[in-house]
Design a protein around this motif. Sequence first.
Motif, PDB file in Angstrom:
ATOM      1  N   SER A 141       5.424  12.363  -0.002  1.00  0.00           N
ATOM      2  CA  SER A 141       5.356  12.947  -1.333  1.00  0.00           C
ATOM      3  C   SER A 141       6.728  12.919  -1.979  1.00  0.00           C
ATOM      4  O   SER A 141       7.711  13.382  -1.414  1.00  0.00           O
ATOM      5  CB  SER A 141       4.822  14.375  -1.258  1.00  0.00           C
ATOM      6  OG  SER A 141       5.682  15.167  -0.466  1.00  0.00           O
ATOM      7  N   ASN A 195       4.144   5.898  -1.980  1.00  0.00           N
ATOM      8  CA  ASN A 195       2.932   6.696  -1.817  1.00  0.00           C
ATOM      9  C   ASN A 195       2.971   7.431  -0.487  1.00  0.00           C
ATOM     10  O   ASN A 195       2.330   8.442  -0.303  1.00  0.00           O
ATOM     11  CB  ASN A 195       1.679   5.804  -1.814  1.00  0.00           C
ATOM     12  CG  ASN A 195       1.387   5.215  -3.151  1.00  0.00           C
ATOM     13  OD1 ASN A 195       1.644   5.812  -4.177  1.00  0.00           O
ATOM     14  ND2 ASN A 195       0.858   4.003  -3.156  1.00  0.00           N
ATOM     15  N   ASN A 243       4.216   3.070  -4.836  1.00  0.00           N
ATOM     16  CA  ASN A 243       3.594   3.607  -6.038  1.00  0.00           C
ATOM     17  C   ASN A 243       4.095   2.851  -7.263  1.00  0.00           C
ATOM     18  O   ASN A 243       3.312   2.344  -8.049  1.00  0.00           O
ATOM     19  CB  ASN A 243       3.891   5.105  -6.161  1.00  0.00           C
ATOM     20  CG  ASN A 243       3.237   5.747  -7.347  1.00  0.00           C
ATOM     21  OD1 ASN A 243       2.288   5.219  -7.898  1.00  0.00           O
ATOM     22  ND2 ASN A 243       3.753   6.881  -7.765  1.00  0.00           N
ATOM     23  N   HIS A 291      11.755  13.378  -7.548  1.00  0.00           N
ATOM     24  CA  HIS A 291      11.682  12.572  -6.336  1.00  0.00           C
ATOM     25  C   HIS A 291      13.014  12.634  -5.595  1.00  0.00           C
ATOM     26  O   HIS A 291      14.073  12.593  -6.217  1.00  0.00           O
ATOM     27  CB  HIS A 291      11.380  11.105  -6.663  1.00  0.00           C
ATOM     28  CG  HIS A 291      10.122  10.897  -7.427  1.00  0.00           C
ATOM     29  ND1 HIS A 291       8.914  10.704  -6.819  1.00  0.00           N
ATOM     30  CD2 HIS A 291       9.879  10.865  -8.758  1.00  0.00           C
ATOM     31  CE1 HIS A 291       7.977  10.552  -7.732  1.00  0.00           C
ATOM     32  NE2 HIS A 291       8.536  10.649  -8.926  1.00  0.00           N
ATOM     33  N   ASN A 336       0.815  -1.217   0.000  1.00  0.00           N
ATOM     34  CA  ASN A 336       0.000   0.000   0.000  1.00  0.00           C
ATOM     35  C   ASN A 336       0.847   1.264   0.000  1.00  0.00           C
ATOM     36  O   ASN A 336       0.366   2.328  -0.362  1.00  0.00           O
ATOM     37  CB  ASN A 336      -0.942   0.021   1.205  1.00  0.00           C
ATOM     38  CG  ASN A 336      -1.954  -1.095   1.145  1.00  0.00           C
ATOM     39  OD1 ASN A 336      -2.328  -1.552   0.066  1.00  0.00           O
ATOM     40  ND2 ASN A 336      -2.373  -1.566   2.299  1.00  0.00           N
ATOM     41  N   ASN A 337       2.114   1.141   0.432  1.00  0.00           N
ATOM     42  CA  ASN A 337       3.019   2.291   0.459  1.00  0.00           C
ATOM     43  C   ASN A 337       3.811   2.461  -0.830  1.00  0.00           C
ATOM     44  O   ASN A 337       4.573   3.412  -0.958  1.00  0.00           O
ATOM     45  CB  ASN A 337       4.003   2.168   1.629  1.00  0.00           C
ATOM     46  CG  ASN A 337       3.323   2.304   2.961  1.00  0.00           C
ATOM     47  OD1 ASN A 337       2.431   3.121   3.134  1.00  0.00           O
ATOM     48  ND2 ASN A 337       3.704   1.471   3.907  1.00  0.00           N
TER      49      ASN A 337
END
Length: 139
Positions: A81, A78, A23, A52, A20-21
């Motif tokens: 930022s 995710n 991207n 990034h 879930n973390n």
Amino acid sequence: MSTQLVLFKVNNEIFAISINNVNIIERITDIYKVPDTPEYIDGLINLRGKVHTVFNLRKKFGYSPKESDDNTRIIILNHQSNVGLLVDEVMEIFSAEDSEVKPAPELISGISGKFFSGVIERDGRIVLILDLEKLFEVK
């Protein structure tokens, strides 16, 4: 209940974060150095028009430097930022039952246990589950 974890290696240790973390997972690309940043920040990358910050886990955990190779990856998160984790190799994604996760000891492999939310055994090896909130705390 189960959770999916992304397993990756840093200095032959196996770590995991919740899918879930994550991207996207990218191959290593040009990293632009930024002056006056902490040692564990390698610099910046530009992926599809987004900049990034690259957070080098080898340096954060005090491991010896290693040249990037064909297995080196940047895990774009995710969670924060525009942050990516530089790792030696992404291994696999697997599902773990919540009951399999044990509390992390305070000191693990010379790394402060405060960076981990737990540990799990996978194929006879211990996997350290990163706590991203604690990893990114500024002290």
